[in-house]
Design a protein around this motif. Structure first.
Motif, short mmCIF file in Angstrom:
data_model
loop_
_atom_site.label_atom_id
_atom_site.label_comp_id
_atom_site.label_asym_id
_atom_site.label_seq_id
_atom_site.Cartn_x
_atom_site.Cartn_y
_atom_site.Cartn_z
N LEU A 89 0.85 -1.19 0.00
CA LEU A 89 0.00 0.00 0.00
C LEU A 89 0.89 1.24 0.00
O LEU A 89 2.08 1.17 0.31
CB LEU A 89 -0.91 0.02 1.24
N ALA A 90 0.26 2.38 -0.33
CA ALA A 90 1.03 3.64 -0.42
C ALA A 90 1.72 3.97 0.91
O ALA A 90 2.80 4.56 0.94
CB ALA A 90 0.11 4.78 -0.83
N ASN A 91 1.10 3.54 2.02
CA ASN A 91 1.71 3.85 3.33
C ASN A 91 2.82 2.87 3.70
O ASN A 91 3.37 2.92 4.80
CB ASN A 91 0.62 3.86 4.42
N GLY A 92 3.13 1.93 2.81
CA GLY A 92 4.23 1.00 3.06
C GLY A 92 3.80 -0.36 3.58
O GLY A 92 4.63 -1.25 3.73
N LEU A 93 2.50 -0.54 3.87
CA LEU A 93 2.06 -1.82 4.44
C LEU A 93 2.23 -2.95 3.42
O LEU A 93 1.77 -2.85 2.28
CB LEU A 93 0.59 -1.73 4.88
N ASP A 94 2.89 -4.00 3.87
CA ASP A 94 3.10 -5.22 3.08
C ASP A 94 1.81 -6.06 3.18
O ASP A 94 1.46 -6.52 4.26
CB ASP A 94 4.31 -5.94 3.68
N VAL A 95 1.12 -6.24 2.05
CA VAL A 95 -0.13 -7.02 2.05
C VAL A 95 0.09 -8.26 1.19
O VAL A 95 0.63 -8.17 0.08
CB VAL A 95 -1.31 -6.19 1.48
N ARG A 96 -0.32 -9.41 1.72
CA ARG A 96 -0.19 -10.66 0.95
C ARG A 96 -1.56 -11.32 0.92
O ARG A 96 -2.20 -11.48 1.97
CB ARG A 96 0.84 -11.58 1.61
N THR A 97 -2.00 -11.64 -0.29
CA THR A 97 -3.34 -12.23 -0.42
C THR A 97 -3.24 -13.65 -0.95
O THR A 97 -2.34 -13.98 -1.72
CB THR A 97 -4.21 -11.39 -1.37
N VAL A 98 -4.17 -14.48 -0.50
CA VAL A 98 -4.24 -15.86 -0.96
C VAL A 98 -5.71 -16.21 -1.20
O VAL A 98 -6.54 -16.04 -0.30
CB VAL A 98 -3.67 -16.84 0.08
N GLY A 112 -8.83 -16.12 1.82
CA GLY A 112 -10.23 -16.51 1.91
C GLY A 112 -10.93 -16.47 0.59
O GLY A 112 -10.31 -16.49 -0.48
N ASP A 113 -12.24 -16.40 0.71
CA ASP A 113 -13.13 -16.59 -0.43
C ASP A 113 -13.24 -15.30 -1.24
O ASP A 113 -14.21 -14.56 -1.09
CB ASP A 113 -14.50 -17.03 0.10
N GLY A 114 -12.26 -15.04 -2.08
CA GLY A 114 -12.28 -13.86 -2.94
C GLY A 114 -11.10 -13.92 -3.89
O GLY A 114 -10.18 -14.73 -3.68
N THR A 115 -11.12 -13.07 -4.90
CA THR A 115 -9.96 -13.00 -5.79
C THR A 115 -8.89 -12.17 -5.10
O THR A 115 -9.15 -11.44 -4.14
CB THR A 115 -10.32 -12.31 -7.12
N HIS A 116 -7.67 -12.24 -5.64
CA HIS A 116 -6.60 -11.42 -5.08
C HIS A 116 -7.02 -9.95 -5.06
O HIS A 116 -6.80 -9.25 -4.07
CB HIS A 116 -5.32 -11.59 -5.90
N ALA A 117 -7.65 -9.50 -6.15
CA ALA A 117 -8.03 -8.09 -6.23
C ALA A 117 -9.07 -7.75 -5.16
O ALA A 117 -8.99 -6.69 -4.52
CB ALA A 117 -8.57 -7.78 -7.62
N GLU A 118 -10.01 -8.66 -4.94
CA GLU A 118 -11.04 -8.40 -3.93
C GLU A 118 -10.44 -8.39 -2.52
O GLU A 118 -10.78 -7.54 -1.68
CB GLU A 118 -12.14 -9.46 -4.01
N LEU A 119 -9.55 -9.32 -2.29
CA LEU A 119 -8.94 -9.40 -0.95
C LEU A 119 -8.05 -8.19 -0.70
O LEU A 119 -8.03 -7.64 0.41
CB LEU A 119 -8.15 -10.71 -0.80
N LEU A 120 -7.34 -7.77 -1.73
CA LEU A 120 -6.51 -6.57 -1.61
C LEU A 120 -7.38 -5.35 -1.33
O LEU A 120 -7.04 -4.49 -0.49
CB LEU A 120 -5.69 -6.35 -2.88
N ALA A 121 -8.52 -5.28 -2.01
CA ALA A 121 -9.41 -4.12 -1.81
C ALA A 121 -9.91 -4.08 -0.36
O ALA A 121 -10.03 -3.00 0.23
CB ALA A 121 -10.57 -4.19 -2.79
N VAL A 122 -10.16 -5.22 0.22
CA VAL A 122 -10.56 -5.28 1.63
C VAL A 122 -9.45 -4.68 2.50
O VAL A 122 -9.70 -3.85 3.39
CB VAL A 122 -10.84 -6.75 2.06
N ALA A 123 -8.23 -5.06 2.22
CA ALA A 123 -7.08 -4.55 2.98
C ALA A 123 -6.94 -3.04 2.78
O ALA A 123 -6.74 -2.29 3.74
CB ALA A 123 -5.80 -5.26 2.53
#
Lengths: 437, 457
Positions: free
Chosen positions: B28-37, B211-222
């Motif tokens: 994310l722009a603030n530097g947060l490392d996000v990993r989706t599965v 969880g139950d979503g695409t990478h894009a959906e899970l990233l959007a949640v984050a």
């Protein structure tokens, strides 16, 4: 959206073995789970702990694999375990698909051909192991003997729920190898068992393998259900000394049998009373008035009858009587008014979520294979998952209120206070001293 | 149908194919490392937020600070009280848990996927906007001091506390997460606020969403929940791997007295290399053969042969800095000395005249690799596994390579690491048991009179 279901197919072999299959191919593993419908309630006073000790013996070898059961299964990458409670004994493996036949071979060998492998030495070693299990989990654990004291206090001395599943230490020491034969022939045979295969396996293959490995085992008579009449509890206070720093207060009531009317409502009631920070007792006892360090509640649902239990550790400087009074008031209020609509709505979501979370794993304690066997053995309907969920979803303010009013009556409540050594006076006035070992 | 051949166990077939979860990385722009599965079996999502400070970051004299800060997160956000937070959790059926490790604080929240945004928002509220109120701290601190008093009743907790104290000395890993009563009494709300500001920064955290979503959906949640997290200014402390090594243990044999104890709780062990050691694979193979599973040597000896215990095990407790190796068993009081002798003999033999055999190694290898896919059955397991990769700087290909890494370990490797890292002559034995029943026997072990390890207050 609809809640996912726990699907299955069931067939019964000619020898009476019930076989359930659930296909879930996500991970290349298969869960093998067997329930024998025998537990500590099938024992007699003076011979307690036998069902559990027997479970240990099931891992020591069988006629055609006359050595420990863990090695071949762990060698194949499998997990293995078993457990005993008052109502049933279960055994399970979770194995890579290539080791499924190994697991079935071994489970069928000990179901049909256990005894030739049982030597006096193995028996004696497991007696010692079980005595150590008892020391570790009860005797040397703070508040560990409260379970023993409560179990005895809840039922008359000959009642099949009046002893702990682990058994009395004296009984475990006195057991003899000769008693194993009769127990095994009576309870360990296909007609008293339920086998579930769940995971990366198709139905046809699963039933064929079940027939191949278990089909030729001799049938036995289905044991008569254990019956016992349970007299109403009479209110009383008990006190037990233990090596603990702080008193802990227990309050218990009899509740209906598992799946009987009121059973689901009392699960909800114990949650509303004392599970989580939103619960009524946490809020009052721990958060606002700080009379207790912690509080919890649960209902133990079992075939003949259950009990509900509230447990609170008394905060330093506060009295058992203060804690006891708050618990009584809170239960009485729930019995009079029932839960709020908001509490019930919250419970409904939690119940739905917990049922869905339960569908995440195939094997092990509480996995899908274990649940299918539980429903099959305890209700006769392996497809009970949705019905079970509906019991909770259909609960109302009135039905929860009525169940609490009917079962959690003050004149039918027993209390037990575990106090630090030498502080018997910390218990409620008139508490009768009990000794547990 | 042919009858079952009971003259031998059936042969094992080949393992089924398994595709390990694909990890997508984002920043994310603030530097947060996000990993989706993507894990689509059920309508469930698990979020794991890991920050790289745990009990090892507690300043000296402030032991328990990381844990109490973690505990304070759900004591309220904005105007909401702890009860309100808990109510919001309950309304989405959430399972929430916070775990204080040596090198990390890990928040885990599982909910139904239709509540994914609410769950993530709740987690973000805890981390970004905790109230950290003085009056809540006073209550939580009292609860923790009382809980510490209760731990004195637990022989297992006392054994762990005493062992860590002896092997780590005053090193930051040398205490339980809960800390000490003396340090807890000193903790103030400004300690908590400062620790929170330093530890909970987007640039030092990893968020895993599985969880139950695409990478894009899970990233959007984050993104929706954590996008507003502002980078802090406080400087992080010393990296765990950069800390000075712990001193030599203060004793080889310690006794924590427990009056009339029915059993003695044994902890025998020593310092071990950090998780980053190149010898990780042979060490976990060694452990599996020695005491990591039911059929390992120490359990077969102490439980199945001798009947001394309900179970005995060994394990490496990995950390970014120096870890520990321990053998643990709860044994009947009257066999305490004999059990220690047998345990030490097994530890000596595996590095000396009875190294792990080829057959034992095969068993250990199979148990570690053939069941490996079971670790990826649920969204929660997947999310936690991925967070471990982040904590220990492991590559995303780690899961796929695990089996071949283990397959490459040889008997010689295991024999070498046993000699290199396990040395009973340097190990410390801590016994929680009844002094009158066990002290004299322990005194004949050759380590001198046992050192009485009093209670830390």
């Amino acid at each position: 959206m609809t809640t996912p279901d726990l699907t299955y197919t069931k067939r019964t072999l000619a020898n009476g073995l019930q076989v359930l299959v659930h296909t879930d191919p996500r991970v290349p593993q298969v869960a093998v789970n067997i329930w024998y419908h025998v537990g500590s309630k099938n024992e007699q006073r003076g011979r307690t702990g036998f069902a559990h000790l027997f479970e240990h013996l099931m891992f020591e070898g069988s006629a055609h694999h006359n050595q420990g059961y863990f090695a071949p299964l762990q060698q194949a990458g499998g997990q293995v375990n078993g457990s005993t409670n008052a109502d049933r004994t279960n055994y399970w493996e979770v194995v890579p698909t290539g080791a499924l036949e190994l697991a079935l071979w071994m489970e069928s060998d000990r179901m049909g051909h256990l005894l030739p492998a049982l030597t006096p030495e193995r028996f004696a070693t497991q007696q010692a192991v079980v005595l150590n299990e008892r020391r570790q989990n009860y005797e040397n654990r703070p508040y560990g003997l409260a379970t023993a004291a409560l179990t005895e206090a809840l039922y008359p001395r000959e009642h099949p729920y009046s002893w702990m599943t682990i058994g009395d230490a004296e009984d475990i020491r006195a057991m003899e190898l000769a008693e194993v034969q009769a127990f095994y022939s009576r309870f360990y045979h296909p007609a008293n068992a339920s086998l579930t295969l769940a995971g990366a396996i198709g139905e046809d293959e699963a039933f064929e393998l079940a027939e191949r490995y278990f089909g030729d085992l001799a049938a036995g008579p289905v044991p008569e259900p254990v019956r016992a009449s349970t007299p109403d509890l009479q209110a009383k206070h008990l006190v037990l000394e233990d090596r603990v720093e702080l008193p802990r207060h227990y309050m218990a009531w009899h509740t209906p049998a598992m799946f009987a009317p009121g059973d689901a409502e009392l699960d909800l009631a114990t949650d509303i009373l004392a599970n989580g920070k939103t619960s009524r007792l946490y809020r009052t006892l721990v958060f606002e008035r700080r009379l207790a360090l912690d509080v919890g509640a649960h209902q133990a649902s079992r075939e003949i009858g259950g009990y509900a239990l509230i447990v609170a550790t008394v905060a330093p400087g506060r009295s058992v009587a203060e804690v006891d009074a708050v618990i009584r008031e809170t239960v009485a209020d729930l019995a009079a008014q029932g839960p709020s609509a908001a509490e019930l709505e919250r419970s409904a979501v939690q119940v739905e979520a917990q049922f869905i979370y339960r569908l995440q794993t195939c094997g092990g304690f509480g996995g899908k294979s274990d649940q299918l066997n539980a429903y099959n053995v305890l209700t006769g309907d392996p497809g009970y998952f949705r019905t079970d969920l509906a019991r909770y979803q259909h609960a109302t303010v009135a039905s929860v209120r009525d169940a609490v009013a009917a079962h959690c009556r003050p004149d039918r409540a027993i209390t037990l206070t575990v106090v630090p050594k030498g502080q018997l006076g910390a218990a409620l006035p008139g508490a009768e001293r009990v000794v547990a070992s | 149908m042919t009858a079952v051949d009971r003259s031998r166990l059936p042969a094992i077939g080949p393992d089924g194919a398994f595709r390990f979860p694909a990890i997508a990385r984002h920043r994310l722009a603030n530097g947060l490392d996000v990993r989706t599965v993507e894990h689509r079996a059920l309508p469930v999502v698990t979020l794991v937020l890991l920050v790289r400070d745990g009990l090892g970051s507690d300043p000296a004299g402030r032991e328990g600070l990381a844990a109490i800060t973690a505990d304070m997160l759900d004591e309220g956000t904005g105007a909401a009280s702890a009860i309100d937070i808990s109510d919001r959790m309950a309304r989405i059926g959430a399972d929430y848990d916070i775990d204080i490790r040596d090198d990390a604080t890990v928040l885990t929240l599982t909910t139904l996927s239709r509540f994914a945004d609410r769950g993530a928002g709740l987690l973000a509220d805890l981390v970004l906007r905790p109230s950290l109120r003085e009056e809540d701290l006073v209550r939580v601190r009292t609860q923790r001091i009382n809980r510490l008093a209760q731990l004195k009743d637990s022989p297992a907790a006392r054994g762990e506390q005493a062992f860590l104290g002896v092997v780590y000395g005053d090193h930051p890993y040398g205490h339980l997460a809960i800390g000490r009563a003396s340090s807890l009494r000193e903790l103030t709300i400004s300690d908590v606020t400062a620790f929170h500001a330093a530890a909970f920064q987007p640039g030092r955290a990893t968020l895993v969403v599985a969880g139950d979503g695409t990478h894009a959906e899970l990233l959007a949640v984050a993104e929706r929940a954590f996008g507003a997290w502002r980078a802090g200014t406080a400087l992080p402390g010393i990296a765990p791997e950069a800390r000075p090594a712990p001193p030599s243990p203060s004793t080889r044999l310690g006794l924590v007295h427990r009056d009339q104890a029915a059993q003695s709780v044994l902890t025998i062990g020593q310092l071990a290399p950090p998780r980053s050691t190149p010898d990780y694979a042979p060490l976990i193979m060694l452990n599996a053969a020695l005491g990591g599973q039911f059929v390992s040597r120490v359990n077969l000896k102490l439980r199945e042969e001798k009947g001394y215990t309900y179970g005995a095990r060994t394990g490496f407790d990995w950390r970014r800095g120096a870890g520990t190796f321990t053998l643990e068993a709860s044994v009947e009081t009257r066999v305490t000395r004999d059990a220690v002798v047998d345990a030490l003999a097994e530890l000596e033999a595996v590095r000396g005249d009875r190294p792990v055999s080829g057959a034992e190694l095969d068993l250990a290898r199979a148990s570690l690799t053939r069941g490996y896919s079971r670790n990826f059955e649920t969204a929660g397991q997947v999310a936690r596994s991925v967070s471990q990769l982040a904590l220990y700087d492991l590559p995303d290909t780690y899961f796929e390579q695990f089996v071949s890494t283990m397959d490459a370990v040889t008997e010689a490797d295991v024999a070498r690491v046993a000699r290199q890292y396990l040395d009973p002559a340097l190990m410390t034995t801590v016994v929680v048991g009844d002094r009158a029943a066990v002290a004299a026997g322990l005194g004949t072990l050759g380590f001198g009179v046992p050192t009485e390890l009093g209670l830390e207050d």
